[in-house]
Design a protein around this motif. Structure first.
Motif, PDB file in Angstrom:
ATOM      1  N   ASN A   1      -7.287   6.764  -7.436  1.00 20.30           N
ATOM      2  CA  ASN A   1      -8.079   5.594  -7.111  1.00 20.30           C
ATOM      3  C   ASN A   1      -7.263   4.665  -6.231  1.00 20.30           C
ATOM      4  OD1 ASN A   1      -9.730   3.394  -6.992  1.00 20.30           O
ATOM      5  ND2 ASN A   1      -9.644   2.915  -9.182  1.00 20.30           N
ATOM      6  N   LYS A   2      -7.532   4.691  -4.956  1.00 18.75           N
ATOM      7  CA  LYS A   2      -6.739   3.901  -4.021  1.00 18.75           C
ATOM      8  C   LYS A   2      -7.125   2.425  -4.051  1.00 18.75           C
ATOM      9  CE  LYS A   2      -7.814   6.423  -0.487  1.00 18.75           C
ATOM     10  NZ  LYS A   2      -7.892   6.919   0.908  1.00 18.75           N
ATOM     11  N   ASP A   3      -8.303   2.113  -4.652  1.00 19.24           N
ATOM     12  CA  ASP A   3      -8.783   0.740  -4.633  1.00 19.24           C
ATOM     13  C   ASP A   3      -8.041  -0.138  -5.631  1.00 19.24           C
ATOM     14  OD1 ASP A   3     -12.200   1.865  -4.152  1.00 19.24           O
ATOM     15  OD2 ASP A   3     -10.630   1.417  -2.697  1.00 19.24           O
ATOM     16  N   LYS A   4      -7.465   0.455  -6.654  1.00 15.30           N
ATOM     17  CA  LYS A   4      -6.827  -0.319  -7.715  1.00 15.30           C
ATOM     18  C   LYS A   4      -5.392  -0.642  -7.324  1.00 15.30           C
ATOM     19  CE  LYS A   4      -7.015  -2.097 -11.892  1.00 15.30           C
ATOM     20  NZ  LYS A   4      -7.877  -3.232 -12.205  1.00 15.30           N
ATOM     21  N   VAL A   5      -5.159  -1.868  -6.866  1.00 14.69           N
ATOM     22  CA  VAL A   5      -3.822  -2.307  -6.470  1.00 14.69           C
ATOM     23  C   VAL A   5      -3.366  -3.440  -7.382  1.00 14.69           C
ATOM     24  CG1 VAL A   5      -2.435  -3.337  -4.629  1.00 14.69           C
ATOM     25  CG2 VAL A   5      -4.142  -1.589  -4.070  1.00 14.69           C
ATOM     26  N   PHE A   6      -4.136  -4.502  -7.436  1.00 13.08           N
ATOM     27  CA  PHE A   6      -3.793  -5.655  -8.262  1.00 13.08           C
ATOM     28  C   PHE A   6      -4.292  -5.450  -9.686  1.00 13.08           C
ATOM     29  CE2 PHE A   6      -3.579  -7.114  -3.981  1.00 13.08           C
ATOM     30  CZ  PHE A   6      -2.546  -8.044  -3.963  1.00 13.08           C
TER      31      PHE A   6
ATOM     32  N   PRO B   1      -3.854  -3.176   5.258  1.00  8.17           N
ATOM     33  CA  PRO B   1      -3.385  -4.540   5.536  1.00  8.17           C
ATOM     34  C   PRO B   1      -2.834  -4.674   6.950  1.00  8.17           C
ATOM     35  CG  PRO B   1      -1.746  -3.358   4.265  1.00  8.17           C
ATOM     36  CD  PRO B   1      -2.936  -2.437   4.383  1.00  8.17           C
ATOM     37  N   ASP B   2      -3.163  -5.779   7.601  1.00  7.67           N
ATOM     38  CA  ASP B   2      -2.633  -6.072   8.933  1.00  7.67           C
ATOM     39  C   ASP B   2      -2.082  -7.492   8.919  1.00  7.67           C
ATOM     40  OD1 ASP B   2      -1.963  -6.392  11.558  1.00  7.67           O
ATOM     41  OD2 ASP B   2      -3.999  -6.169  12.353  1.00  7.67           O
ATOM     42  N   LEU B   3      -0.794  -7.605   8.635  1.00  6.93           N
ATOM     43  CA  LEU B   3      -0.184  -8.921   8.514  1.00  6.93           C
ATOM     44  C   LEU B   3       0.123  -9.566   9.862  1.00  6.93           C
ATOM     45  CD1 LEU B   3       0.258  -7.578   5.679  1.00  6.93           C
ATOM     46  CD2 LEU B   3       2.187  -9.127   5.418  1.00  6.93           C
ATOM     47  N   ASN B   4      -0.117  -8.860  10.936  1.00  4.59           N
ATOM     48  CA  ASN B   4       0.151  -9.423  12.259  1.00  4.59           C
ATOM     49  C   ASN B   4      -1.017 -10.234  12.808  1.00  4.59           C
ATOM     50  OD1 ASN B   4       2.813  -8.380  12.640  1.00  4.59           O
ATOM     51  ND2 ASN B   4       1.918  -6.353  12.983  1.00  4.59           N
ATOM     52  N   LYS B   5      -2.072 -10.371  12.030  1.00  3.21           N
ATOM     53  CA  LYS B   5      -3.197 -11.197  12.456  1.00  3.21           C
ATOM     54  C   LYS B   5      -2.782 -12.663  12.521  1.00  3.21           C
ATOM     55  CE  LYS B   5      -6.783  -8.207  10.472  1.00  3.21           C
ATOM     56  NZ  LYS B   5      -7.849  -8.098   9.437  1.00  3.21           N
TER      57      LYS B   5
ATOM     58  N   VAL C   1       8.109   1.921  -4.138  1.00  2.00           N
ATOM     59  CA  VAL C   1       7.897   0.534  -4.559  1.00  2.00           C
ATOM     60  C   VAL C   1       6.515   0.126  -4.063  1.00  2.00           C
ATOM     61  CG1 VAL C   1      10.361  -0.037  -4.533  1.00  2.00           C
ATOM     62  CG2 VAL C   1       8.962  -0.479  -2.500  1.00  2.00           C
ATOM     63  N   PRO C   2       5.907  -0.899  -4.650  1.00  2.00           N
ATOM     64  CA  PRO C   2       4.553  -1.272  -4.253  1.00  2.00           C
ATOM     65  C   PRO C   2       4.457  -1.642  -2.771  1.00  2.00           C
ATOM     66  CG  PRO C   2       5.160  -2.345  -6.306  1.00  2.00           C
ATOM     67  CD  PRO C   2       6.409  -1.727  -5.767  1.00  2.00           C
ATOM     68  N   GLN C   3       3.376  -1.197  -2.136  1.00  2.00           N
ATOM     69  CA  GLN C   3       3.148  -1.528  -0.728  1.00  2.00           C
ATOM     70  C   GLN C   3       3.053  -3.038  -0.530  1.00  2.00           C
ATOM     71  OE1 GLN C   3      -0.721  -0.533   0.830  1.00  2.00           O
ATOM     72  NE2 GLN C   3       0.046  -0.224   2.905  1.00  2.00           N
ATOM     73  N   VAL C   4       2.464  -3.727  -1.492  1.00  2.00           N
ATOM     74  CA  VAL C   4       2.346  -5.183  -1.387  1.00  2.00           C
ATOM     75  C   VAL C   4       3.727  -5.806  -1.243  1.00  2.00           C
ATOM     76  CG1 VAL C   4       1.661  -7.293  -2.579  1.00  2.00           C
ATOM     77  CG2 VAL C   4       0.197  -5.271  -2.685  1.00  2.00           C
TER      78      VAL C   4
END
Length: 276
Positions: A10-15, A72-76, A30-33
């Motif tokens: 389940n890729k949706d479950k992160v948090f 995630p795109d943190l460069n926005k 390690v977590p992607q976050v």
């Protein structure tokens, strides 16, 4: 190092997902976050009050949704213009772990370790406790502490030295399940928060001693360490507002190792405003 993802995960479950389960499902060390946010913050987040100030809530929620969709795109511009929403999300990830990074099961051992008087004894004791962490927790803690240590080196620009970083991070990393279920307030609550901060600050101030030696022996020790756990430095002066709030005389300073008065099993989670 990134491992292959498990089929059907389940890729949706992160948090809010157990760290062991999340890393197993995602195939990450390690977590992607943590990895993405820390890299972003080290590049763009050398700003005043990093990890202390909160970002815009809507921006934080937007970034959270991007991690949930694995894109995630943190460069926005929205994130580059609101650095604090990235640091807020990173803390939120750890705060929402069902079992904290330092684990409910080891809370008492960490707290007892910093109550020892001699620094050498504290180092030995905490290193022994670290060995009891499940591997994913250990790897993630090491990654996070090394990141925070790098951030502390920019304290002249951010006003966030090791102690300040420990204070804002401690409630997200170290909690007691038994104490959380107890309703209480007052002095005991303040003292429990202080214990959390002292433990995290001590680890942060001794990253090299605590992790480098273990690193070399970690693989050999791997089979001895449990893969999972059973289910369930100074703190200021008497003039500080924290100490003025205490109803009894308190020493003018506490160092890691002095330990708090014997007040446990009391505990509280104190929400400190990030906008101070």
């Amino acid at each position: 190092m990134k491992r292959g993802k498990r089929k059907g995960a389940n890729k949706d479950k992160v948090f809010g997902c157990d760290l062991l389960e999340h890393l197993h499902a995602s195939g990450q060390e390690v977590p992607q976050v943590l990895r993405c946010c820390s890299e972003f913050i080290e590049e763009h987040g050398i700003v005043d009050g990093i990890y202390r100030l909160s970002g815009v809530s809507s921006n934080t929620q937007k970034l959270r949704a991007e991690f949930d969709t694995d894109n995630p795109d943190l460069n926005k511009d929205i994130y580059l213009q609101d650095i604090h929403c990235v640091s807020s999300l990173c803390k939120a990830y750890f705060r929402e772990l069902p079992n904290p990074l330092l684990t409910y099961q080891l809370y008492d051992k960490f707290a007892d370790s910093v109550a020892l008087q001699l620094e050498e004894e504290r180092l030995v004791k905490i290193k022994d406790v670290l060995k009891e962490l499940p591997d994913p927790h250990y790897r993630t803690l090491q990654f996070l502490m090394q990141h925070l240590l790098r951030m502390a080196s920019f304290s002249s620009q951010t006003n966030m030295h090791a102690r300040n970083l420990a204070i804002v991070w401690a409630p997200n990393l170290l909690r007691s399940k038994d104490i959380e279920s107890t309703t209480f307030n007052g002095t005991a609550a303040f003292m429990e928060v202080r214990v959390q901060s002292i433990v995290v600050e001590f680890i942060l101030m001794h990253v090299e001693q605590l992790f480098t030696d273990i690193n070399s022996e970690h693989k050999g020790y791997h089979n001895e360490r449990r893969k999972s756990l059973p289910s369930p430095s100074c703190t200021g002066h008497q003039e500080d507002p924290f100490f003025r709030a205490l109803p009894y005389h308190f020493p003018s300073a506490i160092s890691p190792g002095d330990g708090p008065p014997a007040m446990r099993p009391y505990h509280a989670i104190i929400e400190v405003s990030d906008n101070k």
